[in-house]
Design an enzyme around this catalytic site. Structure first.
Site, mmCIF file in Angstrom:
data_model
loop_
_atom_site.group_PDB
_atom_site.id
_atom_site.type_symbol
_atom_site.label_atom_id
_atom_site.label_comp_id
_atom_site.label_asym_id
_atom_site.label_seq_id
_atom_site.Cartn_x
_atom_site.Cartn_y
_atom_site.Cartn_z
ATOM 1 N N ASP A 99 0.496 -0.977 -0.090
ATOM 2 C CA ASP A 99 -0.074 0.044 0.346
ATOM 3 C C ASP A 99 1.149 1.354 -0.030
ATOM 4 O O ASP A 99 0.105 2.527 0.481
ATOM 5 C CB ASP A 99 -1.199 0.051 1.473
ATOM 6 C CG ASP A 99 0.434 -0.551 2.479
ATOM 7 O OD1 ASP A 99 0.988 0.165 2.988
ATOM 8 O OD2 ASP A 99 -0.772 -1.064 3.410
ATOM 9 N N GLU A 121 -0.153 -9.017 -1.294
ATOM 10 C CA GLU A 121 -1.028 -8.764 0.281
ATOM 11 C C GLU A 121 -2.250 -7.503 -0.078
ATOM 12 O O GLU A 121 -1.790 -6.629 -0.312
ATOM 13 C CB GLU A 121 0.026 -7.808 0.907
ATOM 14 C CG GLU A 121 -0.552 -7.881 2.038
ATOM 15 C CD GLU A 121 0.786 -6.837 3.079
ATOM 16 O OE1 GLU A 121 1.525 -7.580 4.155
ATOM 17 O OE2 GLU A 121 1.122 -5.870 2.997
ATOM 18 N N GLU A 135 -1.765 5.018 3.344
ATOM 19 C CA GLU A 135 -2.043 3.508 3.161
ATOM 20 C C GLU A 135 -3.250 2.674 2.720
ATOM 21 O O GLU A 135 -3.246 2.336 1.606
ATOM 22 C CB GLU A 135 -1.399 2.775 4.157
ATOM 23 C CG GLU A 135 0.509 3.303 4.182
ATOM 24 C CD GLU A 135 0.843 4.356 4.739
ATOM 25 O OE1 GLU A 135 1.969 4.186 5.215
ATOM 26 O OE2 GLU A 135 -0.173 5.083 5.644
ATOM 27 N N HIS A 216 6.148 4.647 13.502
ATOM 28 C CA HIS A 216 7.296 5.612 11.850
ATOM 29 C C HIS A 216 5.871 5.232 11.508
ATOM 30 O O HIS A 216 5.698 6.528 10.742
ATOM 31 C CB HIS A 216 7.717 4.137 10.854
ATOM 32 C CG HIS A 216 7.409 3.251 10.101
ATOM 33 N ND1 HIS A 216 6.475 2.159 10.814
ATOM 34 C CD2 HIS A 216 6.307 3.298 9.403
ATOM 35 C CE1 HIS A 216 4.836 1.912 9.743
ATOM 36 N NE2 HIS A 216 5.600 2.395 8.887
ATOM 37 N N ARG A 218 2.397 7.600 9.852
ATOM 38 C CA ARG A 218 2.603 9.199 9.900
ATOM 39 C C ARG A 218 1.457 10.016 10.724
ATOM 40 O O ARG A 218 1.796 10.629 11.353
ATOM 41 C CB ARG A 218 1.914 9.672 8.180
ATOM 42 C CG ARG A 218 3.292 9.377 7.295
ATOM 43 C CD ARG A 218 2.655 9.844 5.796
ATOM 44 N NE ARG A 218 3.609 8.826 4.994
ATOM 45 C CZ ARG A 218 4.764 10.172 4.639
ATOM 46 N NH1 ARG A 218 4.473 11.829 4.602
ATOM 47 N NH2 ARG A 218 4.960 9.933 3.447
ATOM 48 N N HIS A 248 13.256 5.362 13.439
ATOM 49 C CA HIS A 248 12.961 5.653 11.979
ATOM 50 C C HIS A 248 13.417 6.768 11.833
ATOM 51 O O HIS A 248 14.282 7.131 12.404
ATOM 52 C CB HIS A 248 11.617 5.660 11.671
ATOM 53 C CG HIS A 248 11.427 5.757 10.340
ATOM 54 N ND1 HIS A 248 10.907 6.671 9.766
ATOM 55 C CD2 HIS A 248 10.687 4.734 9.272
ATOM 56 C CE1 HIS A 248 10.802 6.045 8.323
ATOM 57 N NE2 HIS A 248 10.298 5.289 8.064
#
Length: 387
Positions: A99, A121, A135, A216, A218, A248
């Site tokens: 994604d 996936e 995503e 990580h 957002r 990250h």
């Protein structure tokens, strides 16, 4: 003209590199295909070591990423670069995974050229277009484009058919991330020196129960990460507990963690771990705190309970099986849930023995055979692309 069907595999991030290298290796060993790999450059510093470790050759290296780049700027740069690769290679199929922006752009570039797309996936859904962001929207858009959907679990397949995807276009293959994990675990048995950084950290925290922490997403940047750090700071005061946090590279993640946690004796803030070291961390950890999707899939293989630092997850199978628990980012909730698993052996054991619902390590073989079937359909003229 190519003698065999050309398959273009598009990737750009560390998770894509991890989840696609088993399929790339499988297809490269299959005489039915010519395989080309296109790297968008979205996260080169994190993805490249995986590809080098696993012997994957990149045929087309793009440079779509730039410092301070917005999502729309990344999308435009990746679209131009991947589109040019499609024009050069003229593949029979394009494969994307997951994604990411790279996956969405790879699918869209193929769609513009009427090249069928296989989505690895496929079917993961959180039900909230802003969690995870961007995503959730990316994977929904890919599902509209794809001709063949490789769902990791039955519930992912059901999500696709509920959205109107033809059942004949959906197959439950398992998750290629489990293929990758099993390959890496076997490599570590043969070559334990591949995880030297984790060996040093284990020695530093010998006798302590290690909690792995990864952040990580957002949507957690800012107050979410600060809240998690506050909980970790409180938990790290406990005797016999240590935190290992591979940071990250995003400064918006690193800076907050370092502000709250740097210098604490029971907390190791380290640079991103290579794949072998990270797999060893998951195996060694007593608990995993994470907002990562892939870690939710990987940790159950080692019987490591996962506390998910999110309010929603597209990987509900782990929650249903008992391997994972959604706890969000409220500091009090994090402290409570971690303390429970540290204090209650039965609660920990219940999560540890739940098993991994995400695959058996044979997903890449299933996908290769599905692709071969689709190639035969195309030759016979029976393949239909999404309208």
């Amino acid at each position: 003209m190519h003698n065999r069907p050309v398959v273009l595999i598009v990737l750009g991030t560390r998770p894509e590199a991890i989840k696609l290298f088993p399929l790339i290796r499988r297809l490269n060993g299959d005489g039915r295909f010519e395989v080309r790999v296109c790297h968008s450059g979205q996260h080169s510093t994190l993805a490249d070591p995986i590809l080098q470790l696993t012997g994957v050759t990149v045929d087309h290296a793009c440079a779509a990423m730039a410092p301070g780049q917005s999502l729309d700027q990344l999308t435009v740069a990746a679209m131009m670069a991947i589109g040019a690769v499609c024009d050069r290679e003229r593949p029979d199929w394009v494969i994307v995974q997951g994604d990411t922006t790279t996956a969405l752009v790879g699918a869209l570039a193929a769609h513009y050229r009427k090249i069928p797309v296989l989505h690895v996936e496929a079917g993961l859904r959180s039900g909230d277009s802003h969690h995870p962001w961007p995503e959730e929207a990316n994977r929904r858009m890919i599902s509209v484009i794809a001709a063949r959907h490789c769902a990791p679990t039955p519930s992912a397949a059901e999500a696709l058919t509920r959205e109107g995807v033809a059942p004949a276009a959906v197959s439950v293959t398992g998750n290629t991330g489990i293929d990758a994990l099993r390959w890496m675990a076997a490599e570590l048995e043969r070559q334990p020196h591949l995880a030297q950084r984790m060996a040093a950290l284990e020695q530093r925290f010998a006798g302590k129960r290690v909690i792995a922490l990864t952040l990580h997403r957002r949507e957690n940047i800012g107050s979410g990460i600060a809240s998690v750090a506050a909980a970790v700071k409180q938990l790290a005061r406990r005797e016999g507990v240590a935190f290992i946090c591979p940071c990250h590279p995003n400064p918006l993640v690193q800076d907050v963690l370092r502000e709250h946690l740097e210098g604490l004796p029971n907390v190791a803030l380290v640079e991103p771990l290579g794949y072998p070291d990270f797999i060893r961390l998951l195996a060694a950890a007593h608990i995993v705190l994470t907002d990562s999707g892939g870690v939710q899939e990987e940790a159950p293989t080692f019987g490591t309970p996962v506390l998910v630092l999110r309010n929603t997850t597209e990987r509900a199978e782990g929650v249903a099986a008992g391997t994972a628990r959604l706890i969000g980012t409220d500091p009090q909730r994090i402290v409570h849930e971690v303390s429970l698993l540290l204090a209650d052996q039965d609660a920990h054991a219940a999560m540890a023995r739940a098993g991994n619902p995400y695959g058996d390590g044979c997903a890449s073989e299933r996908i290769a055979n599905l692709l071969a079937d689709e190639v035969l359909k195309a030759k016979s003229g029976s393949l239909s692309l999404p309208q």
